[in-house]
Each structure stands twice: as C-alpha cells, then as structure tokens.
Design an enzyme around this catalytic site. Structure first.
Site, PDB file in Angstrom:
ATOM      1  CG  HIS A 152      -1.623  -1.296   1.449  1.00 44.44           C
ATOM      2  ND1 HIS A 152      -2.723  -1.715   0.745  1.00 44.44           N
ATOM      3  CD2 HIS A 152      -1.320  -2.301   2.304  1.00 44.44           C
ATOM      4  CE1 HIS A 152      -3.087  -2.912   1.172  1.00 44.44           C
ATOM      5  NE2 HIS A 152      -2.241  -3.299   2.105  1.00 44.44           N
ATOM      6  CB  SER A 282      14.250  21.636 -13.448  1.00 48.17           C
ATOM      7  OG  SER A 282      13.409  22.775 -13.361  1.00 48.17           O
TER       8      SER A 282
END
Length: 470
Positions: A152, A282
């Site tokens: 999970h 970036s």
C-alpha cells in the site's frame, strides 16, 4: 525532419531505425512485390501459362519501384494496389499480363502485414530479452541487499533490492510467453479470392482443388509460415490484430509498473535512473534530477495500452466477409503500436543498463523502520525470558504508537529505548537484533533459484548499450 509538416514523435524521437525501416512505405511495397513474384512462381509450377522468364523478370525488377509513378496512378484510379500493379508492370513489361493473376488486393496487403508484423514481433522479442538480461544482472548483484518493502506504499517487512527486480522480470517473462504464443500461432492468409472461396482459382486450375491447396502451401512456405488460416473471408481474421496489440499492451503494462516503482524509489533517493553528465533536470531548478526516462516509459506505455483498444473494436465490426472500415484504423494503430512498443523497450533497456542503487539511502530507510519490523522477534525473545506474550504484545503496540507520533514530529525513532526497560534487556542486546539481514527471509535464495530458471532464455540476449534521444 521537416520543419513544415507534422511528423509522428514515434518516428522522429523514439523508435529504432530497424522499426522505422520495417514499417516504411518502401518495405511494404517491396513485400507486395515479393508476394507477386511467389504467386507467379507457384502458378507457373502448377501448370498455368506463365514462363520462367516472366518470373525471372519480376524477380529482377523487385526493387525498381517508381513511387512517383505509382502515386500519380493512384490519384487517377483511387486504388493503391492497382497503382503498384501498373508500376510493376511497366518495370517488368514481359510479366505485366500475368501479374496479380487470380489475386485480390488482400493477397498482397494482408499477407504483407502478416510478414511485417511477425518480423516486428521477433525484433521486439530480442528487445524484451535484453531488458530481462539487464534486470537479471541487477538482481544478481543486489540479491542480498536488504531494502524496505512496501505494501500500500506503506513501510512493510524487508525484502532485497534484487528480489524486487525479479518481480519486474517475472512480468516481462509473462509478456515473452504471450508474444511467443502469438508468433507461434500466426498463419498465412494465402491467395483465397474475393470472399475466401477461391473461386477465381477454381476457374484458373479448371476445378482442381488440390492444385489450389498446393499453391497456398507453396506461398506460405515461401514466406516461412507453416500453414494458412483454415477458412477466411476476404481478409485474415482481424482477431489476430487483437492478439498482437494485446501482446504489445502487456509489455507496456510491465514497463509502466517497473518505471513507476523506480520513480517512487527515486523520490526517496534509493534508486536513480541514468543521468548524463551535462543533462539538465529542470529549466528553473538546476539541482533537480528528474526521472524523465521512467516518466517517458510511463507516458508511452499509457498510449500503447490505449492504442491496443483499436484492434478489438475493429475485429468486432467486421461484417460478414469483410468491410473496409478496418483499413484506415489498422494503417495507423498497428504500426504505431509496434513503434511505441519499440520505444518503450529501448527506454527500458537504457534504464536497466544504468540503474543506480544508493546503498546508503537504502540502508537508512531500512534502519529507520527496523525497530518496528523487529518487534515480532523481540516479542519472541521476551517470551523466552519468561514474559507473557499478550502483555508484551500490548507493550509493543502502545510504545510503537508513541514512537510513531514522535517521528511524525520530525524527531528520531526512540522505540528501542522505550522497549529496553519493558523487556528487561540492555540496549546493546536489542541492537544485536537490528541487523537487516536477519529480516529478509529467503530473498537471496529466491533470487538465485529464479535466475537459474531463466538463464537458458538469456543465452542469445543482446548486452549492447542502447542510446536514446533525450
């Protein structure tokens, strides 16, 4: 690359030269011509009035394709196959009168597709094996390196870095089985007539069905197919396209799962995909090392999974012996599916070839949660020392909650300090149980056994480095 016309990014940025050539217009028409040569040869050998010289002339002029002439003719007659029959006839005039004898357009279009698709699948098989080989080497290297497991996406018991890689491998090997099934069960269409009845050949061979069967066996054999489809309409069954795109979609599903896992782990600095020395992460944030290759794998894989829906929708609406609403869709969805699968696997090869493990970060993540993971062993040790199992369980539960709350405030985990007096143990005794290798179960042995089972498949897998366009 033309700056003035749209070009598919799959061809301009992502796919390999092999796949671009395979689905090029020239390769398609060359395949048509080879089909026409083998049809003429089979008809000649079975007694139709075709001479060896006519077959030889067709063979000699196979590559002499005047695409401009064919394009001009297609604009006039609005039929691509007949335009190329015309152009081929002008290139080999002695054979113009027997070219395409008894055939329909689907003889060349469908059989050529089958030939190209099979070659494309075989190429992808090699790419798939190369990914598995890279992962096998990675799994072997990190077979016993403890890492935090997640269920999970929450911290769970420890696994190893190598064991996790075998999960990715297993998915890709499932795809390999599916791909092999598709290739092994591909059948040739043959030359079956306008509605699959072979009526034109009943006329040509004067009702001799055995000669028709012999012709189709020869055609299939000439192109490396063991048999033709037992029955057909005008085309080969479009269910095959569903099988093909399903196999490509399966590869995309596995690739997406692996790349998604790497993206999650790169966020925690545990794994890193390859990053070039001068690569810019970036335009604004110069420090960034974005997982752009894995992101691209996920992006292209989504496209491929969606593209695979085209084939079942097309197969479902092939009325009676055929309709032409399959043509434009297949002309786009099948080649683009192959190019996309090629691009995805090339990226997967590149990533798995240079996947980096930051072992210090992996170990840190293990040790941050190891006190919680070790509590079951601690409880067993406490019982051995005369403690009550139920009471010890409650102590662990309440102290774990307190330690977790502390960690949420950004403070270090102090679970061991909390448990030591409760269990009547020295801190050093508790720390002796904090070796991550104690909590990885049989991961190294599982990796070894799995790699032994796949080793025979990898004997011919390519180990060459793949360059990609960033």
């Amino acid at each position: 690359m033309s700056m003035n016309r749209y070009e598919s990014p799959l061809s301009s940025r992502y796919a390999s030269e092999f796949m671009l050539e395979l689905f090029s217009h020239r390769r398609r028409i060359l395949t048509w011509r080879k089909l026409w040569v083998e049809l003429a040869r089979a008809e000649m050998e079975l007694g139709l009035p075709i001479t060896p010289q006519q077959v030889a002339d067709l063979e000699d002029r196979v590559e002499d394709i005047d695409f401009d002439l064919a394009a001009a003719r297609e604009r006039e007659v609005r039929h691509d196959v007949m335009a190329h029959v015309y152009a081929y006839g002008l290139a080999a005039p002695s054979a113009a009168g027997i070219l395409h004898l008894g055939a329909t357009s689907c003889y060349v279009t469908d059989n050529a597709d089958l030939i190209l698709y099979r070659e494309g699948l075989r190429y992808l098989r090699g790419e798939l094996l190369a990914v598995v080989k890279n992962l096998s080497e990675f799994a072997r290297t990190y077979r016993a390196t403890p890492t935090l497991g997640y269920t999970h996406y929450q911290p769970a018991q420890l696994v190893t870095v190598g064991k996790r890689a075998t999960l990715w491998m297993q998915d890709f090997l499932s795809d390999l089985e599916e791909l092999d099934f598709v290739v092994d069960h591909m059948k040739f269409l043959g030359c079956r007539g306008t509605t699959g009845t072979e009526a034109s050949f009943m006329e040509l061979f004067q009702g001799d069905g055995e000669k028709i069967d012999a012709m189709n066996r020869r055609l299939a054999d000439a192109f490396g197919f063991s048999e033709c489809v037992p029955v057909c309409g005008q085309t080969y069954p479009r269910k095959l396209d569903s099988r093909i795109l399903n196999a490509l979609s399966a590869i995309a599903q596995s690739a997406y799962r692996m790349a998604g896992d790497i993206r999650l782990l790169q966020h925690d600095r545990q794994l890193e995909e390859p990053f070039e020395k001068h690569q810019i992460g970036s335009s604004a944030m110069a420090y960034k090392r974005n997982p752009m290759r894995c992101e691209r794998i996920c992006s292209l894989s989504r496209y491929l999974m969606a593209d695979a829906m085209n084939a079942p929708l097309t197969a479902a609406v092939q009325w009676l012996e055929r309709t032409l609403d399959d043509s434009a869709n297949r002309r786009i969805s099948l080649p683009e599916g192959f190019l996309c699968a090629d691009a995805v696997l090339r990226l997967c090869r590149n990533v798995t070839d240079g996947l980096r493990v930051n072992e210090a970060m992996v170990d840190r993540a293990c040790r941050d949660y190891l006190p919680f993971i070790a509590t079951e062993n601690l409880m067993m040790e406490g019982v051995k020392r005369g403690g009550d199992r139920q009471k010890l369980h409650e102590i662990i539960r309440t102290q774990s909650m307190e330690a977790t709350a502390r960690m949420r405030r950004g403070e270090p985990c102090d679970l061991l300090e909390r448990l030591a007096p409760e269990f009547g143990m020295e801190r050093s005794e508790l720390e002796a149980l904090m070796d991550p290798a104690r909590y990885i179960g049989r991961c190294p042995e599982q990796v070894d056994a799995f790699l032994r089972s796949v080793e025979p498949l990898l004997q011919d897998a390519s180990g060459e480095t793949v360059e990609i366009n960033l």
